[in-house]
Structure formats: C-alpha cells, structure tokens
Design a protein around this motif. Structure first.
Motif, short mmCIF file in Angstrom:
data_model
loop_
_atom_site.label_atom_id
_atom_site.label_comp_id
_atom_site.label_asym_id
_atom_site.label_seq_id
_atom_site.Cartn_x
_atom_site.Cartn_y
_atom_site.Cartn_z
N LYS A 55 0.78 -1.21 0.06
CA LYS A 55 0.03 0.04 0.02
C LYS A 55 0.84 1.14 0.01
CE LYS A 55 -4.25 -2.01 1.81
NZ LYS A 55 -5.33 -1.29 2.20
N ALA A 56 0.70 2.05 -0.98
CA ALA A 56 1.40 3.29 -1.09
C ALA A 56 0.61 4.47 -1.18
CB ALA A 56 2.25 3.41 -2.50
N ASP A 57 0.99 5.45 -0.30
CA ASP A 57 0.37 6.83 -0.14
C ASP A 57 0.75 7.62 -1.24
OD1 ASP A 57 -0.97 5.80 1.96
OD2 ASP A 57 0.44 7.01 3.54
N LEU A 58 -0.23 8.16 -2.32
CA LEU A 58 0.11 8.92 -3.24
C LEU A 58 -0.82 10.12 -3.39
CD1 LEU A 58 0.84 6.06 -5.97
CD2 LEU A 58 2.63 7.43 -4.65
N PRO A 59 -0.87 10.83 -2.42
CA PRO A 59 -1.89 11.94 -2.31
C PRO A 59 -1.88 12.78 -3.46
CG PRO A 59 -0.46 12.42 -0.64
CD PRO A 59 -0.04 10.76 -1.25
N GLY A 60 -3.09 13.13 -4.32
CA GLY A 60 -2.98 14.16 -5.37
C GLY A 60 -2.67 13.62 -6.62
N ILE A 61 -2.11 12.14 -6.59
CA ILE A 61 -1.70 11.77 -7.88
C ILE A 61 -2.67 10.89 -8.68
CG2 ILE A 61 0.06 10.24 -8.88
CD1 ILE A 61 1.88 11.02 -6.92
N LYS A 62 -2.97 11.22 -9.95
CA LYS A 62 -4.06 10.23 -10.60
C LYS A 62 -3.32 8.98 -10.93
CE LYS A 62 -5.82 14.29 -12.58
NZ LYS A 62 -5.64 15.11 -13.57
N LYS A 63 -4.32 8.08 -11.13
CA LYS A 63 -3.85 6.44 -11.35
C LYS A 63 -3.03 6.48 -12.72
CE LYS A 63 -8.01 4.60 -13.28
NZ LYS A 63 -8.92 3.49 -13.25
N GLU A 64 -3.43 7.51 -13.65
CA GLU A 64 -2.93 7.54 -14.91
C GLU A 64 -1.43 7.91 -14.72
OE1 GLU A 64 -5.61 9.27 -14.44
OE2 GLU A 64 -7.24 7.76 -15.23
N GLU A 65 -1.07 8.61 -13.83
CA GLU A 65 0.44 9.07 -13.39
C GLU A 65 1.28 8.21 -12.76
OE1 GLU A 65 -0.79 14.04 -13.13
OE2 GLU A 65 -0.92 12.68 -11.43
N VAL A 66 0.68 7.04 -12.55
CA VAL A 66 1.36 6.06 -11.72
C VAL A 66 1.56 4.85 -12.46
CG1 VAL A 66 1.61 4.58 -9.84
CG2 VAL A 66 0.45 6.75 -9.45
N LYS A 67 3.00 4.33 -12.50
CA LYS A 67 3.13 3.20 -13.42
C LYS A 67 3.59 1.82 -12.42
CE LYS A 67 6.06 3.66 -16.69
NZ LYS A 67 7.24 3.92 -17.60
N VAL A 68 3.15 0.59 -12.45
CA VAL A 68 3.31 -0.24 -11.68
C VAL A 68 3.89 -1.31 -12.63
CG1 VAL A 68 2.67 -2.24 -9.98
CG2 VAL A 68 1.67 -0.05 -9.89
N GLU A 69 5.22 -1.89 -12.43
CA GLU A 69 5.77 -2.96 -13.22
C GLU A 69 6.30 -4.06 -12.54
OE1 GLU A 69 7.50 -0.16 -16.92
OE2 GLU A 69 8.39 0.12 -14.96
N VAL A 70 6.54 -5.06 -13.00
CA VAL A 70 7.09 -6.34 -12.41
C VAL A 70 8.38 -6.80 -13.49
CG1 VAL A 70 7.04 -8.85 -11.53
CG2 VAL A 70 5.27 -6.82 -10.98
N GLU A 71 9.37 -6.54 -12.91
CA GLU A 71 10.52 -7.06 -13.92
C GLU A 71 10.82 -8.58 -13.60
OE1 GLU A 71 14.17 -4.81 -12.91
OE2 GLU A 71 13.11 -2.93 -13.24
N ASP A 72 11.52 -9.25 -14.79
CA ASP A 72 11.62 -10.57 -14.77
C ASP A 72 12.48 -11.24 -13.53
OD1 ASP A 72 10.53 -10.97 -17.44
OD2 ASP A 72 12.46 -10.80 -18.49
N ASN A 73 13.21 -10.64 -12.85
CA ASN A 73 13.91 -11.09 -11.77
C ASN A 73 13.29 -10.49 -10.47
OD1 ASN A 73 14.53 -8.16 -11.96
ND2 ASN A 73 16.56 -8.26 -11.74
N ARG A 74 12.01 -10.50 -10.55
CA ARG A 74 11.08 -10.51 -9.28
C ARG A 74 11.28 -9.16 -8.81
NH1 ARG A 74 13.95 -14.79 -7.51
NH2 ARG A 74 13.81 -13.75 -5.56
N ILE A 75 11.35 -8.07 -9.47
CA ILE A 75 11.37 -6.75 -8.90
C ILE A 75 10.34 -5.94 -9.35
CG2 ILE A 75 12.64 -4.53 -8.90
CD1 ILE A 75 14.28 -6.57 -7.76
N LEU A 76 9.59 -5.66 -8.02
CA LEU A 76 8.38 -4.88 -8.39
C LEU A 76 8.66 -3.26 -7.95
CD1 LEU A 76 5.10 -4.48 -8.29
CD2 LEU A 76 5.24 -4.41 -5.92
N GLN A 77 8.18 -2.55 -9.25
CA GLN A 77 8.66 -1.02 -9.34
C GLN A 77 7.49 -0.40 -9.53
OE1 GLN A 77 12.14 0.20 -11.42
NE2 GLN A 77 10.53 1.78 -12.51
N ILE A 78 7.40 0.74 -8.25
CA ILE A 78 6.02 1.83 -8.60
C ILE A 78 6.90 3.11 -9.03
CG2 ILE A 78 4.45 3.01 -7.04
CD1 ILE A 78 4.72 0.44 -5.26
N SER A 79 6.52 3.75 -9.87
CA SER A 79 7.06 4.86 -10.20
C SER A 79 5.81 5.74 -10.69
CB SER A 79 8.09 4.59 -11.33
OG SER A 79 7.51 4.00 -12.56
N GLY A 80 6.30 7.06 -11.06
CA GLY A 80 5.24 8.11 -11.31
C GLY A 80 6.18 9.65 -11.05
N GLU A 81 5.29 10.50 -11.20
CA GLU A 81 5.58 12.00 -11.03
C GLU A 81 4.49 12.84 -10.46
OE1 GLU A 81 7.69 15.37 -13.49
OE2 GLU A 81 7.43 13.66 -14.50
#
Length: 157
Positions: A64-90
């Motif tokens: 669970k990540a607190d991202l106040p004021g950010i729209k879901k379109e501005e957030v990217k959730v990715e899983v890399e092959d080596n089991r890395i979960l990455q949450i990014s945005g601006e």
C-alpha cells in the motif's frame, strides 16, 4: 535536525533515532553548492515521501503506497523478470503565479520510484493494482510452496 545524518531524507526527526529521516547537507550553506545544478533534494524528497507498507498474508503480499494528489494515470506499476516490483510516477509542481507570495513549500514534487524484490513464492503473472482515495494497493498472490518429499532410508549394518 537529527544528530546523526541520514541518507533517507524526509520529515521524521528524533535526535535519539539513528534512522531519523532528516537530510544532512554539509554543503548547504556554501555559495558554490555542488548540488545546485541538479536539485537532488527535490528528486529524493518525492522518492522518500512515497511511503509504502508491505504486509504478507497467507494468500498474498500486499503493498500500500500513499500517493495523495496523484491520478492513477500518472503512476506506473511494473514487475521485472528478476522479481522486482517497481512503483514509479511523477508528482507535478504547482503552477506559480507572479502575483502569489509563497510562505512555505513542504509538499514534494518530482519523479519518484520505489523498488522491492519479491520473494520466490510470488505469482508474477497475477499481480493486481488498484487506486482509491490516493492509496495505491498492489496485491501479489503467493504460490503454495511444495514441501520436499522426505524418504526415510534404512541404515544397514
């Protein structure tokens, strides 16, 4: 400000906490600040202010990540092959009007990235994400870990 400088940045402050989240900048008051061409404090502040909780239930890993004021379109959730979960945005900077007088700017803006290595029992192809009221929830189901078959061997002699 914490007695012990921390590399994590942020707003948590306690002089007795070695993991205090105050950023200590030894070059802050120098006229030729080595970070002046690149605003590192702005980059790390958004990163640090993206607070993430990770809990494990019998069925899944839940982030669970607190991202106040950010729209879901501005957030990217990715899983890399080596089991890395990455949450990014601006988080965008609020537009400044020349007639405005700012007294305080504490809300961070800029790019943020958080990365987590998922355990081997994570089902990477079944990851789900949802966002509600500024809270991003990522659910990573778990596979049942097969217990190894143990075969008893008779000892002769």
């Amino acid at each position: 400000m914490s007695i012990i400088p921390s590399f994590f940045g942020g707003r948590r402050s306690n002089i007795f906490d070695p993991f205090s989240l105050d950023v200590w900048d030894p070059f802050k008051d120098f006229p030729f600040n080595p970070t002046s061409s690149f605003d590192a404090s702005r980059e790390t502040s958004a990163l640090v202010n993206t607070r993430v909780d990770w809990k494990e239930t019998p069925e899944a890993h839940v982030f669970k990540a607190d991202l106040p004021g950010i729209k879901k379109e501005e957030v990217k959730v990715e899983v890399e092959d080596n089991r890395i979960l990455q949450i990014s945005g601006e988080r965008n900077v609020e537009k400044e009007d020349k007639n405005d007088t700012w007294h305080r700017v504490e809300r961070s803006s800029g790019k943020f990235t958080r990365r987590f290595r998922l355990p081997e029992n994570a089902k990477l192809n079944e990851v789900k994400a949802s966002m509600e009221n500024g809270v991003l929830t990522i659910t990573v189901p778990k596979e049942e870990v097969k217990k190894p078959d143990v075969k008893s061997i008779q000892i002769s002699g």
